[in-house]
Motif scaffolding. Structure first.
Motif: not given
Length: 144
Positions: A13-42
Motif C-alpha cells: 500500500a501507499d502509506v503517508f504519515t505526518g502533516e500530509v495526511c489530511k490532504q491525502k485523505s481529501k485527495e483519496l475521497l476526490a479520486s473516488i468521486s466522493l465529497p471531500k468533507g465526508l471524513l472530517p478527521l483531525d
C-alpha cells in the motif's frame, strides 16, 4: 475480517504519515468521486491505500464526533477508519457510526448511485439506509 487479513491488505500500500495526511485523505475521497468533507478527521497520523485491493485506512490520534450541520446529524469516527473503495463507493466500512435518536448505528457502506440525483446513501449491516444531499458533505478547498 481478521487482523491478519487487514495486514495482508496493508502490504504493497501507499502509506503517508505526518502533516500530509489530511490532504491525502481529501485527495483519496476526490479520486473516488466522493465529497471531500465526508471524513472530517483531525490529527490524522497515517493514511494508507492499497490500490490493487481498494483497501484504505486512516488513523487519527483520538476518536472524533462531528456534527454535519446541513443535515443535523452527528457522526463518530473511531481512531481507525477502514474501507474498501471504488468509484463513488466505500464498502465494508469500519470505525464510523451515526447517532440516530439515542443510539449509535454503525455505517458500513457509503455510495452515490446516480450522480445526477445529488444524493449520497449511507447503509448499515442490517440493510437499512438513508440518503442525504451530497452538498451536506462538501467542503471548500481552503477549508480544513
Amino acid at each position: 475480517m481478521t487482523s491478519q487479513q487487514f495486514t495482508d491488505h496493508r502490504q504493497n500500500a501507499d502509506v503517508f504519515t505526518g502533516e500530509v495526511c489530511k490532504q491525502k485523505s481529501k485527495e483519496l475521497l476526490a479520486s473516488i468521486s466522493l465529497p471531500k468533507g465526508l471524513l472530517p478527521l483531525d490529527d490524522i497520523v497515517e493514511v494508507g491505500h492499497n490500490k490493487s485491493t481498494g483497501f484504505v485506512w486512516l488513523k487519527q490520534k483520538r476518536r472524533k464526533n462531528h456534527k454535519f450541520r446541513k443535515i443535523g446529524k452527528t457522526v463518530s469516527y473511531d481512531t481507525e477508519v477502514t474501507a474498501f473503495v471504488e468509484e463513488r463507493r466505500m464498502r465494508r466500512l469500519t470505525g464510523v457510526k451515526s447517532k440516530e435518536l439515542l443510539i449509535w448505528i454503525t455505517v458500513t457502506d457509503i455510495y452515490i448511485d446516480d450522480v445526477s440525483s445529488g444524493k449520497i446513501t449511507f447503509g448499515t449491516a442490517t440493510g437499512i439506509s438513508r440518503s442525504f444531499p451530497v452538498s451536506a458533505f462538501e467542503v471548500d478547498d481552503d477549508e480544513n
